[in-house]
Design a protein around this motif. Structure first.
Motif: not given
Length: 323
Positions: A273-285
């Protein structure tokens, strides 16, 4: 490009291992890339050659007065004479550490470097880690410190400390992750051929931290699970994959990793989740689904509890300090 300055403390007869860890992680490894890196300065009582353990020699280009101007100060393991006897930590070092701390520097100790931080009063009232063999000595000598002998490292904001040996590497990579993000920390870890992340709360002493062989198949199970974090994996799934009874699997898993299967799964998912939050603009869901945590509410609950901030705040804070 320089991201921040790191002052590394050197003393005569200092063990070489932790010095090498700090030099390896904070050296100018990204000097030719677009990633700003750390400016590492070696500091000792006076500038000049410092003779370390086993006869290794390093040249310190700065005295301890240079600690006050650093963003981060790292104290590796102290010479054994300072830990195993009543020999005091040099006052020049403790005074410089205290001054750097007052000036706002982040202070880091590796292994028994915690004794220097304690002598400077920096650990009073704080939790701190050190090598489990010297934890009782640290607690007895500095009763105001809350010594935690059960963890790999402690992150107390601007004061961080690690347990012995390779736990110092875990802490240094944790600092890189905190400063520059999981993607950069993972690249450094891959270059050094080490695990990208071991949580600080993991046990520092494990009977079989690294199994002699992988004949029990646990290594393959971990790789299999890590590649499927977005699936609804359970501990039962891992147990079946390993073809063991639940009791045997739990016992061998803890011996292998130092943590429980359920906590390992959660740590891996939070890391994803950390990697996705840092490297993408994907919504939290979507971040929650791709990391295997299900709903956005479940991600927020676990992320806030274990990381300290909600996912959206983490993403905002990371991007605000990213070069």
């Amino acid at each position: 490009m320089t991201h921040a300055s790191v002052a590394l403390v050197l003393l005569d007869e200092m063990p070489f291992f932790e010095v090498g860890i700090a030099c390896q992680v904070f050296r100018s490894v990204w000097a030719d890339s677009a990633v700003p890196w750390y400016g590492l300065r070696l500091c000792s009582t006076v500038p000049g050659d410092v003779r370390l353990e086993f006869g290794f020699t390093l040249n310190a280009g700065h005295g301890f007065d240079a600690l006050a101007g650093a963003d981060t100060v790292v104290v590796p393991a102290l010479p054994y004479a300072h830990v195993e006897s009543d020999r005091p930590v040099p006052s020049g070092l403790t005074d410089a550490l205290a001054a750097a701390h007052r000036a706002g520097a982040r202070i880091v100790s590796l292994c028994t470097g915690a004794f220097a931080l304690a002598a400077a009063g920096i650990l009073d009232g704080r939790s701190a880690a050190t090598h489990w063999m010297f934890a009782d000595t640290l607690q007895r000598r500095y009763p105001e410190v809350r010594v935690d002998a059960s963890v790999l490292y402690v992150d107390d904001g601007n004061v961080l400390s690690s347990a012995g040996r390779t736990a110092g590497l875990d802490l240094c990579l944790h600092i890189v992750r905190r400063d520059l993000g999981a993607d950069v920390a993972n690249r450094v870890a891959r270059t050094m051929v080490v695990p990208a992340h071991r949580p600080g709360g993991q046990a520092q002493y494990v009977e079989l931290a690294v199994p002699r062989t992988d004949g029990d198949g646990l290594g393959q199970v971990l790789q299999w699970a890590a590649a499927r974090l977005d699936e609804p994996l359970t501990v039962t799934d891992l147990t079946r994959r390993a073809r063991m009874s639940p009791r045997t699997f739990a016992r061998r898993f803890t011996a292998h990793t130092g943590t429980t299967p359920s906590r390992w799964l959660l740590d891996q998912r939070l890391g994803r989740a950390r990697v996705l939050l840092e490297t993408t603009d994907l919504p939290v869901d979507q971040v929650s689904r791709r990391s295997g945590l299900g709903s956005a509410a479940n991600l927020r609950r676990h992320f806030t509890r274990h990381v300290g901030v909600p996912p959206t705040d983490y993403r905002r804070a990371f991007r605000s300090r990213r070069p």
